[in-house]
Design a protein around this motif. Structure first.
Motif, short mmCIF file in Angstrom:
data_model
loop_
_atom_site.label_atom_id
_atom_site.label_comp_id
_atom_site.label_asym_id
_atom_site.label_seq_id
_atom_site.Cartn_x
_atom_site.Cartn_y
_atom_site.Cartn_z
N LEU A 75 22.86 40.80 -29.28
CA LEU A 75 24.21 41.33 -29.14
C LEU A 75 25.23 40.54 -29.96
CD1 LEU A 75 24.17 41.96 -25.29
CD2 LEU A 75 23.71 43.60 -27.12
N THR A 76 24.89 39.31 -30.28
CA THR A 76 25.76 38.48 -31.11
C THR A 76 24.97 38.02 -32.32
OG1 THR A 76 25.11 36.47 -29.93
CG2 THR A 76 27.04 37.63 -29.09
N GLY A 77 25.67 37.54 -33.31
CA GLY A 77 25.01 37.09 -34.53
C GLY A 77 24.18 35.85 -34.30
N GLY A 78 23.15 35.68 -35.11
CA GLY A 78 22.35 34.47 -35.06
C GLY A 78 21.23 34.50 -34.04
N GLY A 79 20.99 35.63 -33.42
CA GLY A 79 19.94 35.70 -32.41
C GLY A 79 18.86 36.67 -32.80
N VAL A 80 17.92 36.84 -31.91
CA VAL A 80 16.83 37.79 -32.10
C VAL A 80 17.40 39.19 -32.00
CG1 VAL A 80 14.63 38.55 -31.16
CG2 VAL A 80 15.21 36.15 -31.10
N LYS A 81 16.97 40.07 -32.88
CA LYS A 81 17.48 41.44 -32.88
C LYS A 81 16.81 42.24 -31.77
CE LYS A 81 20.17 40.80 -36.30
NZ LYS A 81 21.51 40.47 -35.97
N GLN A 82 17.51 43.23 -31.29
CA GLN A 82 17.03 44.02 -30.18
C GLN A 82 15.78 44.81 -30.57
OE1 GLN A 82 20.01 46.54 -28.53
NE2 GLN A 82 18.83 47.01 -26.71
N TRP A 83 15.72 45.32 -31.80
CA TRP A 83 14.55 46.08 -32.22
C TRP A 83 13.30 45.23 -32.22
CZ3 TRP A 83 11.97 44.28 -36.41
CH2 TRP A 83 12.67 43.46 -37.31
N ARG A 84 13.48 43.91 -32.45
CA ARG A 84 12.34 43.01 -32.43
C ARG A 84 11.80 42.86 -31.01
NH1 ARG A 84 13.08 37.43 -35.42
NH2 ARG A 84 13.67 38.89 -37.04
N ASN A 85 12.68 42.74 -30.04
CA ASN A 85 12.24 42.66 -28.65
C ASN A 85 11.54 43.94 -28.22
OD1 ASN A 85 13.14 40.10 -28.11
ND2 ASN A 85 15.18 40.77 -27.48
N ILE A 86 12.08 45.08 -28.63
CA ILE A 86 11.46 46.36 -28.29
C ILE A 86 10.08 46.44 -28.95
CG2 ILE A 86 11.63 48.86 -28.61
CD1 ILE A 86 14.69 48.53 -28.31
N GLY A 87 9.97 46.02 -30.19
CA GLY A 87 8.69 46.01 -30.90
C GLY A 87 7.66 45.15 -30.20
N TYR A 88 8.06 43.98 -29.74
CA TYR A 88 7.13 43.11 -29.01
C TYR A 88 6.64 43.79 -27.74
CZ TYR A 88 8.58 39.17 -31.98
OH TYR A 88 8.82 38.34 -33.03
N CYS A 89 7.53 44.44 -27.02
CA CYS A 89 7.13 45.13 -25.78
C CYS A 89 6.17 46.27 -26.08
CB CYS A 89 8.37 45.65 -25.04
SG CYS A 89 9.39 44.36 -24.34
N VAL A 90 6.47 47.08 -27.08
CA VAL A 90 5.58 48.20 -27.44
C VAL A 90 4.23 47.67 -27.90
CG1 VAL A 90 5.25 50.09 -29.10
CG2 VAL A 90 7.45 49.81 -27.94
N ALA A 91 4.22 46.63 -28.71
CA ALA A 91 2.96 46.04 -29.18
C ALA A 91 2.14 45.50 -28.01
CB ALA A 91 3.24 44.93 -30.20
N ALA A 92 2.78 44.89 -27.05
CA ALA A 92 2.07 44.36 -25.88
C ALA A 92 1.46 45.51 -25.08
CB ALA A 92 3.02 43.54 -25.01
N ILE A 93 2.18 46.60 -24.90
CA ILE A 93 1.65 47.73 -24.14
C ILE A 93 0.47 48.37 -24.87
CG2 ILE A 93 2.21 50.08 -23.35
CD1 ILE A 93 5.03 49.00 -22.69
N VAL A 94 0.61 48.57 -26.18
CA VAL A 94 -0.49 49.15 -26.96
C VAL A 94 -1.69 48.22 -26.95
CG1 VAL A 94 -1.19 49.82 -29.31
CG2 VAL A 94 1.00 50.58 -28.39
#
Length: 112
Positions: A75-94
């Motif tokens: 949500l702020t600059g300098g952090g992990v992007k939200q799409w990356r967190n979503i990608g990790y979750c989808v990859a874990a489920i798959v």
């Protein structure tokens, strides 16, 4: 007649002394009450200062936690992007689904 007048003056003097002693007693009591009020006010001020410091510390900690959460969720600059967190979750489920399918295939009993 002089003795009568001396007695009256002595009586007045004794009454004055008694009243003066009463005034001194009341003054000591008033001084004690004033000291107690002052001590209580100082204790309350000290307690308020400690409470203020505690709340300031809590507010700073909460602000820091909010900044870290914002960075973690992109949500702020300098952090992990939200799409990356979503990608990790989808990859874990798959990945878990594939693992389940492989284990099911591996341990599956042959059909008769």
């Amino acid at each position: 007649m002089s003795t009568s007048r001396d007695r009256v003056e002595d009586t007045y003097e004794l009454q004055n002394d008694n009243r003066l002693e009463d005034l001194h007693s009341k003054l000591r009591t008033l001084r004690g009450v004033t000291t107690d009020i002052y001590d209580d006010a100082e204790r309350q001020n000290s307690t308020l200062d400690e409470s203020r410091n505690t709340f300031n510390s809590f507010g700073a900690s909460l602000a820091q936690s909010s900044r870290r959460a914002g960075q973690a969720f992109g949500l702020t600059g300098g952090g992990v992007k939200q799409w990356r967190n979503i990608g990790y979750c989808v990859a874990a489920i798959v990945g878990l689904w594939f693992l389940w399918r492989i284990l099911h295939w591996w341990w599956a009993s042959p059909s008769p």
